[in-house]
Design an enzyme around this catalytic site. Structure first.
Site, PDB file in Angstrom:
ATOM      1  CD  GLU A   1       0.891   5.003  -7.167  1.00 44.49           C
ATOM      2  OE1 GLU A   1       0.139   4.463  -7.990  1.00 44.49           O
ATOM      3  OE2 GLU A   1       1.253   6.177  -7.249  1.00 44.49           O
ATOM      4  CD1 TRP A   2      -4.794   3.203  -3.242  1.00 42.83           C
ATOM      5  CD2 TRP A   2      -3.748   5.074  -2.565  1.00 42.83           C
ATOM      6  NE1 TRP A   2      -4.442   3.034  -1.935  1.00 42.83           N
ATOM      7  CE2 TRP A   2      -3.803   4.159  -1.487  1.00 42.83           C
ATOM      8  CE3 TRP A   2      -3.147   6.323  -2.379  1.00 42.83           C
ATOM      9  CZ2 TRP A   2      -3.253   4.461  -0.236  1.00 42.83           C
ATOM     10  CZ3 TRP A   2      -2.603   6.621  -1.136  1.00 42.83           C
ATOM     11  CH2 TRP A   2      -2.653   5.706  -0.080  1.00 42.83           C
ATOM     12  N   GLY A   3      -3.090   4.549  -8.309  1.00 49.22           N
ATOM     13  CA  GLY A   3      -2.973   5.270  -9.581  1.00 49.22           C
ATOM     14  C   GLY A   3      -2.413   6.668  -9.423  1.00 49.22           C
TER      15      GLY A   3
ATOM     16  CG  ASP B   1      -9.598   2.134  -0.828  1.00 49.58           C
ATOM     17  OD1 ASP B   1      -8.595   2.048  -1.563  1.00 49.58           O
ATOM     18  OD2 ASP B   1      -9.551   2.016   0.409  1.00 49.58           O
TER      19      ASP B   1
ATOM     20  CG  ASP C   1      -2.298   0.544   0.974  1.00 51.16           C
ATOM     21  OD1 ASP C   1      -2.426   1.362   0.045  1.00 51.16           O
ATOM     22  OD2 ASP C   1      -3.239   0.214   1.717  1.00 51.16           O
TER      23      ASP C   1
ATOM     24  CG  ASN D   1       3.106   8.886  -7.705  1.00 47.75           C
ATOM     25  OD1 ASN D   1       3.561  10.016  -7.812  1.00 47.75           O
ATOM     26  ND2 ASN D   1       2.623   8.413  -6.559  1.00 47.75           N
TER      27      ASN D   1
HETATM   28  C1  GLA Z   1      -5.974   1.389   1.438  1.00 52.30           C
HETATM   29  C2  GLA Z   1      -6.144   0.382   0.304  1.00 52.30           C
HETATM   30  C3  GLA Z   1      -7.265  -0.585   0.649  1.00 52.30           C
HETATM   31  C4  GLA Z   1      -6.952  -1.291   1.951  1.00 52.30           C
HETATM   32  C5  GLA Z   1      -6.709  -0.270   3.062  1.00 52.30           C
HETATM   33  C6  GLA Z   1      -6.178  -0.937   4.310  1.00 52.30           C
HETATM   34  O1  GLA Z   1      -7.087   2.215   1.541  1.00 52.30           O
HETATM   35  O2  GLA Z   1      -6.386   1.035  -0.906  1.00 52.30           O
HETATM   36  O3  GLA Z   1      -7.483  -1.500  -0.397  1.00 52.30           O
HETATM   37  O4  GLA Z   1      -5.825  -2.107   1.772  1.00 52.30           O
HETATM   38  O5  GLA Z   1      -5.761   0.711   2.668  1.00 52.30           O
HETATM   39  O6  GLA Z   1      -5.979  -0.014   5.343  1.00 52.30           O
END
Ligand code: GLA
Length: 401
Positions: free
Chosen positions: A180-182, A202, A147, A184
């Site tokens: 890394e949620w996109g 998320d 993460d 970068n």
């Molecule tokens: C981030 C991630 C989630 C999950 C939480 C855990 O938000 O994007 O998928 O892993 O952390 O705290």
């Protein structure tokens, strides 16, 4: 002295020739992850029962194999800095858990963070990457989701590269999932580092909504789908776009769950279930284990599908498959039922990315409705159907030779 030289040569070669473990995800990974349903509330009993359920419900048979523990399994680091599981939640330790999971023919996944703390406030891997990777290898871990919380001004590519090299040095093949949620653009640099990378923030168990948490937002299925635009050229075998774990079985309607699952199949997305496998309705099991939809997702070519046509909340998606076949998906985004009339002849496909063409005037295809499990004619006639709100029709086209 001689021993020392051998050791330095070994270390040097592992760092110079470090790479990702190739070939671990030639089709999108399939499994389960604890976060969407259980958030921080994880323990070894839940994980064992989930492994049991994955076998008992037919999910293993359908292709699911990873049992992934997300955030909050961590205890403290020991005096030497090695991470330990929370002794109350995981009293038998991680090796015993991985033995249990492996004995069922399944694999164990774990979670950490590139920063100094995880998103749930547990110890992160920053500064401990090699030690953490050694522990994961020793425990028999097969998958790591990594993460991006508490990373301050870390360089994303560098941080993920460090963990990749640490995993490689530890010597156990581990699927590396970049979470890394996109932020970068991991699709630009992730291919040689990990096997999949998150493309968005998320997901939340809602078909069409955005939930504002103040400093961050979570996204409904349609919102995540729209954020995949332009990304398909970066995905393929062993390096997938990851639009997040699934919310099937977590409270949406059956239509919405089916649409969500089907779109993840069309996207060649990792199929990581995020519900309670111990308590599933027959509808949830039927969706998650459908062999024909899964075959679209797991097609060996690994070509992510694309939106070919859209009007008034109705969309048509195409995904090239092996053996000159194609998957076609009609998606109704609206709150109302829709009448579908699709003229194949006017919708010739020419996909420059996959170099695949489909000219319906030259090639007639037979049509199979994959959810209805019926062969329904050929593309020499217009396709007509009624499509409920927030639902899909998934077809497979096979050219008549
Ligand atoms: C981030 C991630 C989630 C999950 C939480 C855990 O938000 O994007 O998928 O892993 O952390 O705290």
């Amino acid at each position: 002295m001689r021993k020392l030289t051998v050791l330095s040569v070994l270390l040097l070669t592992t760092s110079v020739f470090a790479q990702k473990f190739e070939g671990l995800a030639l089709t999108p990974p399939m499994g389960w992850n604890s976060w969407n349903k259980f958030s921080c509330d994880v323990n070894e009993q839940l994980i064992r029962e989930t492994a049991d359920a994955m076998v008992a419900t037919g999910m293993k048979e359908a292709g699911y194999q990873y049992i992934n523990i997300d955030d909050c399994w961590h205890g403290k680091r020991d005096e030497q800095g090695f991470i330990q599981p929370d002794p109350e939640r995981f009293p038998s330790g991680m090796k015993a858990l991985s033995d249990y999971i492996h004995a069922k023919g399944l694999k164990l996944g774990i979670y950490s963070d590139a920063g100094w703390k995880t998103c749930g406030g547990r110890p992160g891997s920053r500064g401990y990457e090699y030690q953490d990777a050694m522990k994961y290898a020793e425990w028999g871990v097969d998958y790591l989701k990594y993460d991006w919380c508490f990373t301050d001004d870390l360089n994303a590519k560098g941080a993920y590269l460090t963990m990749r090299d640490a995993l490689y040095a530890a010597g156990r093949p581990i699927v590396f999932s970049l979470c890394e949620w996109g932020s970068n653009k991991p699709w630009d640099w992730g291919k040689d580092i990990g096997h999949l990378w998150r493309t968005t923030g998320d997901i939340t168990a809602c078909f069409d909504c955005v939930v504002d948490h103040g400093s961050w937002k979570s996204w409904g299925v349609l919102q995540i789908l729209d954020q995949q635009k332009g990304l398909r050229i970066h995905a393929g075998p062993d390096h997938w776009n990851d639009p997040d774990m699934m919310e099937v079985g977590n409270g949406m309607s059956v239509n919405e769950d089916r649409a969500h699952f089907t779109m993840w199949c069309i996207l060649a997305a990792p199929l990581i279930a995020g519900n309670d496998l111990r308590n599933m309705s027959p509808e949830t099991i039927a969706i998650l284990t459908d062999p024909e939809a899964i075959a679209v997702n797991q097609d060996a070519l690994g070509i992510q599908g694309y939106r070919a046509w859209a009007k008034d909340d109705l969309e048509v998606w195409f995904k090239p498959l092996s053996n000159d076949e194609w998957a076609v998906c009609f998606l109704n985004r609206s709150k109302e039922e829709k009448t579908v009339k699709f003229e194949w002849d006017d919708n010739e496909q020419s996909d420059s990315f996959s170099k695949r063409e489909l000219d319906f005037e030259k090639t007639t295809c037979t049509i199979r409705d994959l959810w209805q499990k019926k062969d329904i004619g050929k593309t020499d006639k217009d396709f007509k159907a009624t499509l409920p709100s927030h639902d899909v029709i998934l077809l497979k086209l096979t050219p008549v030779k």
